[in-house]
Design a protein around this motif. Structure first.
Motif, PDB file in Angstrom:
ATOM      1  N   ARG A   1       0.721  -1.416  -0.205  1.00  0.00           N
ATOM      2  CA  ARG A   1      -0.059  -0.096  -0.029  1.00  0.00           C
ATOM      3  C   ARG A   1       0.957   1.211   0.012  1.00  0.00           C
ATOM      4  O   ARG A   1       0.673   2.193  -0.598  1.00  0.00           O
ATOM      5  CB  ARG A   1      -0.950   0.113   1.160  1.00  0.00           C
ATOM      6  CG  ARG A   1      -1.963  -1.243   1.329  1.00  0.00           C
ATOM      7  CD  ARG A   1      -2.972  -0.968   0.285  1.00  0.00           C
ATOM      8  NE  ARG A   1      -3.882   0.038   0.847  1.00  0.00           N
ATOM      9  CZ  ARG A   1      -4.238   1.084   0.099  1.00  0.00           C
ATOM     10  NH1 ARG A   1      -3.667   1.384  -1.177  1.00  0.00           N
ATOM     11  NH2 ARG A   1      -5.306   2.079   0.640  1.00  0.00           N
ATOM     12  N   GLN A   2       2.079   1.347   0.789  1.00  0.00           N
ATOM     13  CA  GLN A   2       2.867   2.566   0.937  1.00  0.00           C
ATOM     14  C   GLN A   2       3.404   2.324  -0.553  1.00  0.00           C
ATOM     15  O   GLN A   2       4.124   3.616  -0.857  1.00  0.00           O
ATOM     16  CB  GLN A   2       3.928   2.014   1.953  1.00  0.00           C
ATOM     17  CG  GLN A   2       3.201   2.402   3.542  1.00  0.00           C
ATOM     18  CD  GLN A   2       4.123   2.108   4.497  1.00  0.00           C
ATOM     19  OE1 GLN A   2       5.210   1.587   4.267  1.00  0.00           O
ATOM     20  NE2 GLN A   2       3.658   2.451   5.891  1.00  0.00           N
ATOM     21  N   LYS A   3       3.900   1.490  -1.323  1.00  0.00           N
ATOM     22  CA  LYS A   3       4.465   1.457  -2.510  1.00  0.00           C
ATOM     23  C   LYS A   3       3.626   1.969  -3.350  1.00  0.00           C
ATOM     24  O   LYS A   3       3.903   2.472  -4.502  1.00  0.00           O
ATOM     25  CB  LYS A   3       4.714  -0.074  -2.973  1.00  0.00           C
ATOM     26  CG  LYS A   3       5.576  -0.270  -4.267  1.00  0.00           C
ATOM     27  CD  LYS A   3       6.985   0.094  -3.815  1.00  0.00           C
ATOM     28  CE  LYS A   3       7.805  -0.087  -5.266  1.00  0.00           C
ATOM     29  NZ  LYS A   3       9.327   0.254  -5.133  1.00  0.00           N
ATOM     30  N   GLY A   4       2.279   2.359  -3.046  1.00  0.00           N
ATOM     31  CA  GLY A   4       1.424   2.818  -4.190  1.00  0.00           C
ATOM     32  C   GLY A   4       0.377   2.038  -4.731  1.00  0.00           C
ATOM     33  O   GLY A   4      -0.418   2.252  -5.655  1.00  0.00           O
ATOM     34  N   PHE A   5      -0.100   0.561  -4.290  1.00  0.00           N
ATOM     35  CA  PHE A   5      -0.872  -0.370  -5.158  1.00  0.00           C
ATOM     36  C   PHE A   5      -2.137  -0.027  -4.130  1.00  0.00           C
ATOM     37  O   PHE A   5      -2.146   0.111  -3.040  1.00  0.00           O
ATOM     38  CB  PHE A   5      -0.239  -1.759  -4.644  1.00  0.00           C
ATOM     39  CG  PHE A   5       0.790  -2.088  -5.584  1.00  0.00           C
ATOM     40  CD1 PHE A   5       0.606  -2.453  -6.874  1.00  0.00           C
ATOM     41  CD2 PHE A   5       2.277  -1.999  -5.371  1.00  0.00           C
ATOM     42  CE1 PHE A   5       1.502  -2.955  -7.968  1.00  0.00           C
ATOM     43  CE2 PHE A   5       2.921  -2.419  -6.052  1.00  0.00           C
ATOM     44  CZ  PHE A   5       2.737  -2.857  -7.475  1.00  0.00           C
ATOM     45  N   ALA A   6      -3.261   0.203  -4.893  1.00  0.00           N
ATOM     46  CA  ALA A   6      -4.518   0.210  -4.319  1.00  0.00           C
ATOM     47  C   ALA A   6      -4.871  -1.161  -3.671  1.00  0.00           C
ATOM     48  O   ALA A   6      -4.288  -2.493  -4.100  1.00  0.00           O
ATOM     49  CB  ALA A   6      -5.345   0.452  -5.393  1.00  0.00           C
ATOM     50  N   ALA A   7      -5.555  -1.345  -2.534  1.00  0.00           N
ATOM     51  CA  ALA A   7      -6.133  -2.461  -1.889  1.00  0.00           C
ATOM     52  C   ALA A   7      -6.479  -3.433  -2.927  1.00  0.00           C
ATOM     53  O   ALA A   7      -6.405  -4.619  -3.065  1.00  0.00           O
ATOM     54  CB  ALA A   7      -6.902  -2.182  -0.824  1.00  0.00           C
ATOM     55  N   ALA A   8      -7.491  -2.795  -3.890  1.00  0.00           N
ATOM     56  CA  ALA A   8      -8.140  -3.697  -4.899  1.00  0.00           C
ATOM     57  C   ALA A   8      -7.334  -4.143  -6.086  1.00  0.00           C
ATOM     58  O   ALA A   8      -7.524  -5.099  -6.915  1.00  0.00           O
ATOM     59  CB  ALA A   8      -9.427  -2.771  -5.781  1.00  0.00           C
TER      60      ALA A   8
END
Length: 294
Positions: free
Chosen positions: A143-150
């Protein structure tokens, strides 16, 4: 009863209690050894795949520092926004999962593979709740890397299936893949050691089937009929317990040899699932746009 007889009886009771305590400790040690088989030595580096990767460290909620490897998708991949969070099996460490990572990368998504506490260069000692915290920490790193949870797809291989199932209850995911996974550790234990009262004494549960009715993300179940460790019926029961949308995909090979068994078949199942995820997302986006217009 005279005093000497009382002393003898007391000594026997103490001896019995000590014996029971020793037996209990031995059973706990045996249980832990069967479920967790960590390996501290990394046999290779993520660089062996010959593509960009990051050797990453992140911290679980209880302060344990963990290690993993992140392999980004190819820059021009239409699935580059997706990432697998690979929760591996009970034996070995991330250095033994390079070929699996390579196969996952062929589908066009990125991969984060991490070691549970006690494995590889991750600190600590493994345990059920600890592995759940480890997966949450890996999820938080993504998530901190920028990936959305979805866009995060948890893939639980063998033991990792129980870990990934719990993650699906604790954190947002785009999908869940259960590969060669059990209904519960107690079910497997009672099958492998029928002479032991596993259901009475087990302290490690990993109740995958019990969690599935509460999981609301798309699910892919992959299992081989040739799996001699975790029987095919485990996957069938998990599939029955899972919510729609779900896909059952039969793979080939022994428990740890699914790629050697039929790599193309394995990849076909993954690609079908990713296509289905993209269709679900498109449908939800369309429904959301319709609601906004109203």
């Amino acid at each position: 009863m005279n005093r000497s007889r009382q002393k003898r009886l007391g000594a026997r009771i103490v001896g019995l209690l000590v014996l029971l305590a020793v037996l209990g400790l031995m059973l706990r040690w045996f249980e832990h050894r069967q479920v967790y088989q960590p390996d501290r030595e990394l046999e290779t580096s993520g660089s062996e795949l010959g593509r960009p990767f990051e050797d990453v460290h992140f911290t679980a909620r209880d302060g344990v520092i963990l290690n993993g490897w992140f392999f980004p998708a190819e820059k021009d991949s239409p699935r580059g926004h997706l990432v697998y969070l690979l929760c591996h099996g009970n034996a070995g460490n991330i250095s033994h999962r390079l070929e699996h990572c390579a196969a996952l990368l062929e589908t066009g998504a990125g991969v984060l593979v991490f070691d549970y506490r006690g494995d590889g260069r991750s600190e600590g000692r493994p345990g059920e709740e600890g592995t759940y915290l480890d997966a949450q920490a890996a999820h938080q790193w993504l998530r901190q890397k920028g990936f959305a949870a979805a866009d995060i797809i948890a893939l639980g291989e063998s033991l990792g299936g129980g870990v990934a199932s719990e993650l699906a209850l604790r954190q947002g995911l785009g999908g869940l893949i259960l590969q060669s996974t059990y209904t519960s550790i107690t079910d497997v234990g009672s099958e492998l050691f029928p002479w032991l009262p596993v259901r009475w004494i087990a302290s490690i549960k990993y109740d995958t089937r019990g969690k599935l009715p509460a999981i609301k993300v798309p699910i892919l179940l992959m299992h081989s009929r040739a799996d001699g460790l975790i029987g095919f019926h485990h996957a069938e029961q998990n599939f029955a317990a899972a919510n729609d949308p779900k896909l059952f995909w039969e793979i080939a090979g022994a428990h740890n040899n699914f790629l050697e068994g039929d790599r193309a078949r394995y990849l076909e199942g993954l690609n079908r699932f990713l296509t289905a995820l993209e269709a679900v997302r498109a449908q939800r986006q369309s429904e959301g746009a319709t609601e906004e217009r109203r």
